[in-house]
Design an enzyme around this catalytic site. Structure first.
Site, PDB file in Angstrom:
ATOM      1  N   TRP A   1      34.769  45.319  37.372  1.00  0.00           N
ATOM      2  CA  TRP A   1      36.171  45.738  37.527  1.00  0.00           C
ATOM      3  C   TRP A   1      36.368  46.979  36.635  1.00  0.00           C
ATOM      4  CZ3 TRP A   1      40.527  43.920  34.000  1.00  0.00           C
ATOM      5  CH2 TRP A   1      41.779  44.278  34.507  1.00  0.00           C
TER       6      TRP A   1
ATOM      7  N   ASP B   1      35.563  36.465  31.763  1.00  0.00           N
ATOM      8  CA  ASP B   1      36.819  36.887  32.387  1.00  0.00           C
ATOM      9  C   ASP B   1      37.043  35.958  33.573  1.00  0.00           C
ATOM     10  OD1 ASP B   1      38.960  38.040  33.570  1.00  0.00           O
ATOM     11  OD2 ASP B   1      38.090  40.036  33.820  1.00  0.00           O
TER      12      ASP B   1
ATOM     13  N   LYS C   1      46.739  35.654  40.101  1.00  0.00           N
ATOM     14  CA  LYS C   1      46.266  35.380  41.455  1.00  0.00           C
ATOM     15  C   LYS C   1      46.543  33.928  41.853  1.00  0.00           C
ATOM     16  CE  LYS C   1      44.211  39.202  40.298  1.00  0.00           C
ATOM     17  NZ  LYS C   1      44.196  40.542  40.791  1.00  0.00           N
TER      18      LYS C   1
HETATM   19  C1  LMR Z   1      42.204  44.217  41.012  1.00  0.00           C
HETATM   20  O1  LMR Z   1      41.038  44.186  40.596  1.00  0.00           O
HETATM   21  O2  LMR Z   1      42.547  44.847  42.020  1.00  0.00           O
HETATM   22  C2  LMR Z   1      43.268  43.438  40.302  1.00  0.00           C
HETATM   23  O3  LMR Z   1      42.716  42.705  39.262  1.00  0.00           O
HETATM   24  C3  LMR Z   1      44.431  44.268  39.918  1.00  0.00           C
HETATM   25  C4  LMR Z   1      44.140  45.148  38.758  1.00  0.00           C
HETATM   26  O4  LMR Z   1      44.821  45.000  37.741  1.00  0.00           O
HETATM   27  O5  LMR Z   1      43.253  46.002  38.842  1.00  0.00           O
END
Ligand code: LMR
Length: 399
Positions: free
Chosen positions: A131, A212, A247
């Protein structure tokens, strides 16, 4: 002050939503940020959340400050979701300290700040890919970032051997960020045999796991998804977990999460909690109440909790159905590339394999917003838009 300063780039995920809102294309589809949509294309307030809010409206007596680490009933609820309702050794031994944090991001950042104070020389190891915000959060706390192999774009599977060989070389005291379930962006998770091996390696090498855990309930179910947390708990070592209710409760804008610090003994945990509170105090003093009140009201009232689990399962089932519709829709349109792995990926996302060039083309020509690297939010597909998305991708790939 700002004359000679270059503007920062838009956020690679949330910036897409801003651009999407401005887009005039009537067919536009936002498959960027990980936000659930129902069949009507709406991000609903869960019925159990509405029920809890109705009760809170009548019963809330004060808006006075919460304790620095949050309402203890809320933090107990978080621990029961993490470690199980009954017979949790971690809970009965009081080896976990939890602080209510503003969302999963707030939890990660508080954990990062705490770690930086006591492990200033440590590096933070992050999966490739991950992420995008993970890099930003740990860099902002002052850590040096390193990466371990995770997802193989060729085989569309976990690079388990390579990952383990890197984890073997990580020195004691470094921090390894793992995704508790529903790896973002790949949707590829460690399996039931691999989690115990990773946790045992952490114990053997002395690196600190930081899980996480933003998607609990979106993999298999609330219980099965916590296997990683369980395996780390069994080691008796120090580790951290960042929870989010964005979520699984749909509480995106309430910024409701928690940071949990697990240590070998109750005494150490007391010390950890004192420093956790000190860290929270200088960042945001004490947490915002409303989201935590909702979660605690739902999880402590059996009928609400039951409907939460039903609604969570409905969200997951719809995503699974959309995975099939998407893969079948592409195959029906004669797309050669093999997208079948998308059916196996878990959580909200699909790592589609679309190139950045195709991602830009889809945005500019079709108003379809996908995160760079090809991550698609499958939870944004609906019966009404999936044909348009499949047709557009087929057109992009047949150019
Ligand atoms: C995502 O990965 O799209 C979500 O967790 C929203 C974010 O905060 O990036």
């Amino acid at each position: 002050m700002w004359k000679s300063v270059t503007a920062a780039p838009a956020d690679s995920i949330l910036g897409l939503t801003e651009a999407f809102k401005k887009d005039q294309n009537p067919n536009k589809v936002n498959l960027g940020a990980g936000v659930y949509k129902n069949e009507q294309g709406i991000t609903p307030v869960l019925a159990c959340v509405k029920d809890a809010e109705r009760i809170l409206l009548g019963s809330e007596q004060t808006k006075s400050y919460l304790p620095i680490s949050g309402d203890p009933v809320y933090t107990d609820c978080v621990q029961h979701l993490l470690f199980g309702e009954e017979d949790s050794e971690v809970i009965s031994s009081r080896r976990a300290a939890t602080a209510h944090a503003p969302g999963g991001t707030g939890a990660l950042r508080i954990g990062a700040e705490l770690l930086k104070e006591f492990k200033p020389e440590a590096s933070v190891w992050i999966s490739t890919p991950t992420w995008a915000n993970h890099n930003g959060i740990f860099a902002a706390a002052g850590f040096e970032l390193k990466s371990y192999p995770y997802y193989d774009a060729e085989t569309k599977a976990l690079k388990y051997e390579e990952m383990m060989s890197t984890l073997h070389r990580i020195p004691a005291g470094d921090i390894v960020l793992l995704h508790g379930c529903c790896h973002n962006p790949s949707g590829v998770d460690l399996n039931a045999e691999q989690w115990p091996e990773v946790a045992a390696l952490a114990a053997e090498k002395g690196w600190i796991g930081f899980l996480d855990f933003a998607y609990q309930g979106f993999g298999d179910d609330v219980e099965s998804d916590r296997q990683g947390v369980e395996e780390f708990s069994k080691t008796g070592c120090d580790f951290f977990v960042a929870s989010s209710f964005s979520k699984n409760f749909g509480l995106y804008n309430e910024r409701t999460g928690a940071i949990t610090v697990i240590s070998p003994t109750a005494q150490e945990t007391e010390v950890a909690l004192s420093h956790l509170k000190k860290t929270v105090r200088v960042c945001y003093s004490n947490p915002p109440a409303h989201g935590g009140l909702i979660v605690k009201t739902v999880l402590t009232e059996p009928s609400f909790e039951k409907s939460w689990r039903t609604e969570l399962a409905e969200m997951c089932n719809r995503i699974v159905a959309m995975r099939s519709a998407f893969v079948n829709g592409l195959a029906e349109r004669g797309v050669d590339q093999d997208f079948s792995c998308i059916k196996k990926q878990r959580g909200m996302f699909s790592f589609s394999g679309l190139t950045d060039e195709t991602v830009s083309w889809l945005r500019d020509n079709k108003g379809i917003y996908v995160v760079g690297g090809g991550r698609i939010n499958v939870a944004g597909l609906t019966a009404a838009n999936v044909d348009y998305v499949c047709e557009s991708i087929a057109e992009a790939l047949h150019r």
